[in-house]
Design a protein around this motif. Structure first.
Motif, short mmCIF file in Angstrom:
data_model
loop_
_atom_site.label_atom_id
_atom_site.label_comp_id
_atom_site.label_asym_id
_atom_site.label_seq_id
_atom_site.Cartn_x
_atom_site.Cartn_y
_atom_site.Cartn_z
N HIS A 5 5.86 -1.07 -11.20
CA HIS A 5 5.86 -1.49 -9.80
C HIS A 5 4.82 -2.58 -9.55
N SER A 6 5.24 -3.60 -8.85
CA SER A 6 4.33 -4.69 -8.49
C SER A 6 3.40 -4.23 -7.38
N PRO A 7 2.13 -4.65 -7.41
CA PRO A 7 1.21 -4.29 -6.31
C PRO A 7 1.43 -5.13 -5.06
N MET A 8 2.35 -6.08 -5.13
CA MET A 8 2.60 -6.96 -3.99
C MET A 8 3.89 -6.55 -3.28
N ARG A 9 3.98 -6.94 -2.04
CA ARG A 9 5.17 -6.68 -1.22
C ARG A 9 5.60 -7.98 -0.55
N VAL A 10 6.89 -8.22 -0.51
CA VAL A 10 7.44 -9.41 0.13
C VAL A 10 7.92 -9.03 1.52
N GLY A 51 0.79 -1.22 0.00
CA GLY A 51 0.00 0.00 0.00
C GLY A 51 0.82 1.26 0.00
N GLY A 52 2.14 1.17 -0.19
CA GLY A 52 3.00 2.34 -0.09
C GLY A 52 3.18 3.08 -1.40
N LYS A 53 2.09 3.48 -2.05
CA LYS A 53 2.17 4.12 -3.36
C LYS A 53 2.65 5.57 -3.29
N GLN A 54 2.58 6.20 -2.13
CA GLN A 54 2.93 7.61 -2.05
C GLN A 54 4.40 7.84 -1.72
N GLU A 55 5.13 6.79 -1.43
CA GLU A 55 6.52 6.96 -1.04
C GLU A 55 7.41 7.23 -2.25
N LYS A 56 8.58 7.76 -1.98
CA LYS A 56 9.57 8.01 -3.03
C LYS A 56 10.42 6.76 -3.23
N LEU A 57 10.87 6.60 -4.45
CA LEU A 57 11.71 5.46 -4.79
C LEU A 57 13.14 5.94 -4.98
N VAL A 113 12.54 9.29 -7.23
CA VAL A 113 11.42 9.42 -8.16
C VAL A 113 10.13 8.97 -7.48
N ASN A 114 9.02 9.35 -8.08
CA ASN A 114 7.72 8.90 -7.57
C ASN A 114 7.56 7.40 -7.79
N LYS A 115 6.94 6.76 -6.83
CA LYS A 115 6.77 5.31 -6.91
C LYS A 115 5.54 4.96 -7.74
#
Length: 400
Positions: free
Chosen positions: A348-353, A65-71, A218-220
């Motif tokens: 970006h994948s919608p999943m997180r490991v 759910g971390g779509k607002q973070e910077k990459l 950059v924006n994620k």
């Protein structure tokens, strides 16, 4: 009488009945089996203790759910056949944000024809264009004997940041102003470029290479960052590069490149991972990648699938970083479309490991130690009985 009868009852509960010393038989084979048993118990106990002291990582997959973070992106790429003054870095994403000639926290290092470094410099800001030739030009303008203090160079019809009477005191200023207007610039037609010997300086560097390295943020979201030639500008909502000087060069310039390092996530996170896990570091598939040919009109594309990864350690520290997979393709640029350069397409994948660090409990360690001791002695007893029986049979046959 009561105490003696109670003692007898406790004796009847003894599951470990003792044999009389007079009926015990001690043999050399039994002693050997016992010594071997002790060695096996010690070795297995040490392995079990090591397993208990060494944390392990268990992974699970969840929705990210971390779509607002910077990459954060760390890169180190060498272009052996492209000079630094011609190389630019641009960022674009699907939100419409475009950052042309990104140079914040980015270093350029000039390389001679054999690949040895000439000079390393750091840009001071996002659109500063502080490469070596521009630095030399700026010094020439500042120290020129015939240059008045209130000099305001012409911008040849280009507007600078909406100014009514803009000043372009250097060749770089004029070219930047033209790029902002979406115009093609010919330095031979500008007074500032002629005074600074721009053509001679660029010709002197045309056979050099360039190493560019640094960090981006950059924006994620889906987008790309790319290395291309010439100044970028927007025209009709389209991202365009002025490629005239690159495509018509006489020095066999091209986008052959070597990726020394490309990593998503900060170095601090990677250092912590190396200390706490056996992963050493997240594997970066593009590290030490060489690609390209001598054709100038080539577009090299890397398609990266980025997966967020989180590490939860027993110390309570949480580390968030990124892993990626990659596929690539190249194509010859034609007048119908394409742009010579190296493109990194980010998806970006919608999943997180999630990796969780765990350790066996003390109870499981004690249970394992008891199982080792009991199991080894049980097996040793069976082996000893077999050897003892075989020895008795052998002796009986000899006496007969």
């Amino acid at each position: 009488m009561v105490s003696k009868s109670l003692l007898k009852r406790f004796k009847s509960l003894d599951a470990h009945a003792k044999t009389l010393d007079d009926f015990r038989v001690r043999t050399a084979t039994g002693g050997t089996v016992t010594m071997i048993s002790f060695v096996i118990i010690i070795v297995l106990s040490l392995f079990e203790l090591f397993r208990y002291l060494t944390p392990t990582m268990h992974s699970e997959i969840m929705v990210d759910g971390g779509k607002q973070e910077k990459l954060p992106i760390s890169f180190d790429i060498t272009f052996p056949h492209l000079p630094c003054y011609m190389l630019s870095l641009d960022i674009m994403d699907e939100s419409g944000e475009q950052i042309s000639e990104y140079e914040h926290d980015v270093y350029k290092e000039r390389l001679d024809s054999s690949g040895k470094p000439i000079l390393k410099e750091k840009s001071e800001g996002r659109n500063s264009h502080q490469d070596l030739s521009n630095n030399a030009a700026q010094l020439a303008m500042e120290n020129g004997e015939n240059q008045p203090e209130d000099y305001c160079g012409p911008c040849y019809g280009a507007n600078v940041a909406g100014e009514t009477d803009p000043c372009c005191n250097t060749c770089a200023d004029v070219q930047r102003a033209y790029a902002d207007m979406g115009w093609s610039a010919n330095p031979d037609n500008f007074e500032q470029c002629v005074k600074e010997n721009w053509k001679e300086k660029t010709n002197a560097q045309s056979r050099e290479g360039c190493r560019m390295h640094g960090t981006l943020s950059v924006n994620k979201i889906r987008g790309n960052f790319h290395f291309s030639s010439g100044r970028a500008f927007n025209q009709g909502g389209t991202h365009i590069h002025d490629m005239s000087s690159f495509l018509h060069n006489q020095f066999n310039q091209n986008f052959m490149h070597e990726i020394h390092h490309l990593q998503f996530g900060t170095h601090e996170y990677q250092a912590h991972l190396q200390k706490r896990t056996k992963l050493k570091s997240i594997i970066n598939p593009l590290d030490k990648t060489k690609w390209g040919n001598m054709d100038a009109a080539m577009m090299y594309q890397y398609f990266l699938k980025i997966v967020a990864s989180e590490f939860d350690f027993l110390t309570g520290k949480q580390v968030r970083t990124f892993q990626y997979s990659v596929s690539k393709q190249d194509q010859v640029v034609t007048p119908r479309g394409g742009l010579p350069g190296v493109f990194f397409m980010l998806d970006h994948s919608p999943m997180r490991v999630l990796y969780s660090e765990t350790r066996p409990t003390l109870g499981s360690l004690l249970t394992s130690l008891c199982a080792i001791v009991g199991g080894v002695f049980s097996v040793a007893q069976i082996v000893d009985n077999i050897l003892y029986t075989a020895e008795k049979i052998s002796k009986q046959r000899k006496t007969m």
